[in-house]
Design a protein around this motif. Sequence first.
Motif, PDB file in Angstrom:
ATOM      1  N   GLU A  12       0.823  -1.225   0.000  1.00  0.00           N
ATOM      2  CA  GLU A  12       0.000   0.000   0.000  1.00  0.00           C
ATOM      3  C   GLU A  12       0.854   1.270   0.000  1.00  0.00           C
ATOM      4  O   GLU A  12       0.363   2.343  -0.335  1.00  0.00           O
ATOM      5  CB  GLU A  12      -0.930   0.004   1.216  1.00  0.00           C
ATOM      6  CG  GLU A  12      -0.175  -0.010   2.539  1.00  0.00           C
ATOM      7  CD  GLU A  12      -1.071   0.209   3.752  1.00  0.00           C
ATOM      8  OE1 GLU A  12      -0.909  -0.558   4.720  1.00  0.00           O
ATOM      9  OE2 GLU A  12      -1.900   1.142   3.742  1.00  0.00           O
ATOM     10  N   TYR A  13       2.114   1.152   0.401  1.00  0.00           N
ATOM     11  CA  TYR A  13       3.007   2.319   0.397  1.00  0.00           C
ATOM     12  C   TYR A  13       3.803   2.426  -0.904  1.00  0.00           C
ATOM     13  O   TYR A  13       4.581   3.356  -1.092  1.00  0.00           O
ATOM     14  CB  TYR A  13       3.990   2.250   1.568  1.00  0.00           C
ATOM     15  CG  TYR A  13       3.297   2.188   2.910  1.00  0.00           C
ATOM     16  CD1 TYR A  13       2.535   3.265   3.362  1.00  0.00           C
ATOM     17  CD2 TYR A  13       3.394   1.048   3.712  1.00  0.00           C
ATOM     18  CE1 TYR A  13       1.889   3.202   4.583  1.00  0.00           C
ATOM     19  CE2 TYR A  13       2.748   0.988   4.934  1.00  0.00           C
ATOM     20  CZ  TYR A  13       1.994   2.069   5.363  1.00  0.00           C
ATOM     21  OH  TYR A  13       1.347   2.016   6.567  1.00  0.00           O
ATOM     22  N   GLY A  14       3.626   1.425  -1.778  1.00  0.00           N
ATOM     23  CA  GLY A  14       4.383   1.436  -3.024  1.00  0.00           C
ATOM     24  C   GLY A  14       5.739   0.754  -2.911  1.00  0.00           C
ATOM     25  O   GLY A  14       6.538   0.821  -3.839  1.00  0.00           O
ATOM     26  N   GLN A  46       5.031   7.584   5.631  1.00  0.00           N
ATOM     27  CA  GLN A  46       4.051   6.528   5.322  1.00  0.00           C
ATOM     28  C   GLN A  46       2.644   7.093   5.140  1.00  0.00           C
ATOM     29  O   GLN A  46       1.852   6.560   4.383  1.00  0.00           O
ATOM     30  CB  GLN A  46       4.070   5.461   6.413  1.00  0.00           C
ATOM     31  CG  GLN A  46       5.269   4.535   6.248  1.00  0.00           C
ATOM     32  CD  GLN A  46       5.216   3.341   7.159  1.00  0.00           C
ATOM     33  OE1 GLN A  46       4.635   3.400   8.231  1.00  0.00           O
ATOM     34  NE2 GLN A  46       5.847   2.254   6.751  1.00  0.00           N
ATOM     35  N   LEU A 100       2.466   8.278   1.449  1.00  0.00           N
ATOM     36  CA  LEU A 100       2.754   7.370   0.334  1.00  0.00           C
ATOM     37  C   LEU A 100       1.521   6.794  -0.379  1.00  0.00           C
ATOM     38  O   LEU A 100       1.496   6.780  -1.620  1.00  0.00           O
ATOM     39  CB  LEU A 100       3.670   6.228   0.811  1.00  0.00           C
ATOM     40  CG  LEU A 100       5.132   6.635   1.059  1.00  0.00           C
ATOM     41  CD1 LEU A 100       5.885   5.509   1.763  1.00  0.00           C
ATOM     42  CD2 LEU A 100       5.832   6.999  -0.247  1.00  0.00           C
ATOM     43  N   PRO A 101       0.484   6.317   0.358  1.00  0.00           N
ATOM     44  CA  PRO A 101      -0.611   5.635  -0.368  1.00  0.00           C
ATOM     45  C   PRO A 101      -1.249   6.454  -1.493  1.00  0.00           C
ATOM     46  O   PRO A 101      -1.540   5.876  -2.557  1.00  0.00           O
ATOM     47  CB  PRO A 101      -1.616   5.310   0.747  1.00  0.00           C
ATOM     48  CG  PRO A 101      -0.760   5.183   1.973  1.00  0.00           C
ATOM     49  CD  PRO A 101       0.306   6.234   1.809  1.00  0.00           C
ATOM     50  N   THR A 118       0.991   6.001  -5.033  1.00  0.00           N
ATOM     51  CA  THR A 118       1.484   4.740  -5.609  1.00  0.00           C
ATOM     52  C   THR A 118       1.240   4.734  -7.130  1.00  0.00           C
ATOM     53  O   THR A 118       0.409   5.499  -7.641  1.00  0.00           O
ATOM     54  CB  THR A 118       0.742   3.536  -4.997  1.00  0.00           C
ATOM     55  OG1 THR A 118      -0.646   3.696  -5.280  1.00  0.00           O
ATOM     56  CG2 THR A 118       0.963   3.442  -3.496  1.00  0.00           C
ATOM     57  N   PRO A 119       1.928   3.844  -7.856  1.00  0.00           N
ATOM     58  CA  PRO A 119       1.687   3.770  -9.306  1.00  0.00           C
ATOM     59  C   PRO A 119       0.214   3.525  -9.627  1.00  0.00           C
ATOM     60  O   PRO A 119      -0.314   4.105 -10.594  1.00  0.00           O
ATOM     61  CB  PRO A 119       2.564   2.585  -9.746  1.00  0.00           C
ATOM     62  CG  PRO A 119       3.672   2.546  -8.741  1.00  0.00           C
ATOM     63  CD  PRO A 119       3.050   2.978  -7.443  1.00  0.00           C
TER      64      PRO A 119
END
Lengths: 69, 407
Positions: free
Chosen positions: A32-34, B107, B110-111, B114-115
């Motif tokens: 979920e964080y990539g 963190q 980040l979500p 994401t790609p």
Amino acid sequence: MTERLRIHVDPDKCQGHARCKALAPELFELDEYGNAHEAGDGTVPPGLEDKAWLAKSNCPEIAIDVIEE
Amino acid sequence: MSDVSQPAAHPPVTDWVHDFDHTDPQWTEDPFPIWDELRAAGPVVHTERFLGCYMPTTYEAVREIANDSEHFSSRRIIVRDVRPEITSRNSAPPITSDPPVHKPAKQLLLPPFTPDAMKKLEPRVRAICNELIDGFIAERRLDAAERYTKHIPVRAIAHMLGISESDSDLFIKWIHMILELGIKDETMLLQAVHEMSAYFGAHIEARKNKPTDDLISYLMNARDKEGNPLEDSHVLGSLRLLLIAGIDTTWSAIGSSLWHLARTPADRERLIAEPELIPNAVEELLRAYSPVTMAREVVKETTISGCPVKPGNMVLLSFPAANRDPKIFPDADKVVIDRRENRHAAFGLGIHRCVGSNLARMEMQVALEEWLKRIPDFALDPAGTVTWSQGTVRGPRQLPFLLGKAM
């Protein structure tokens, strides 16, 4: 060249550049964080060996191991 | 017109090895031979400017510093003439955070980046590019920085944040004040931070009564490990970071890419014939023309490639120079759009890897794809001048193009 390859992403080194996922989407998964981890147990299906090496050589964090078994 | 104003000048550099200055016009215009000279002089160089500053010149030295947050803090990440006091008002977590505060702050961000999240945003970015192209495709001459590259990232990030895309000029002004004028003029820096805080403060207040489905509400709803909401100052800092980091940088990267393609018909023709090569070309353009230079502050005595450094010293962390290190990249000074091995550090290395790297890559790919589809022929306008931004983020700020086949 009959040996099988296995890949492993070091979770302490991976910083989520996601280059591996872009270059070898069959071999890597993102959380979920990539951040990346190897798909399944890391076994590289026949025919995808080049992609495994390509992912390794493009990882900016040198987080990917390709193990020849 | 704040865009054309330039920071106060420093004395010109005559001895790059002992007196380097990343804001010198020569560095701004053509830094590549300077980096070669510095690298040849040694793995680390020093200048008395900016209250004293070191610069690692090799990829390996840059990597070591980026991975050593024990000795090299991110609490100051821009080399300036002054050392503004560190407060919660000018911090921008997680980019200005060190462990252990850094990880949870990162963190959180980040979500949404994401790609997969970027795939959802891609159609909007494609539409933005086409709306911009519609606006100038009938013209023969234009400034591609002013009409195209500048607007793509600012509109994309505004879309994500849930703020009006029409406030773009305001955001661009603040960024110029912080990243360029603010290097030498602290009042500009503080004024911009103050204005941004007021702007986002109002957006936060509005969402307290009426939550929205955007990045501002996402941050306001975020909870830390103990289940507590973030303090307003943290939300504000992160919003400032997303705006600052998300705009100039990608504007620069798209601009440098088009600048290269305008001057290199062979690469342009190949990407038109093989558009599937564009993602690979984007990586190479990111390597060769990396926009972002960061910094660290030494907080514990240590050495850089054998050179002792002390607490309080600043270190210029030039990812762009690292990406031209011939020890790591064969033909480092050539743009090889089908380069197969490319561990470039354009988005940084280590824990501070750019949160928006997936966004930047998507924007670059889409911006080049749409441009090349609709404008296969273009060249630099010999009657115009290309100008580059100075200091922390380098990219073309004026990009005069001639569209169409050469007569």
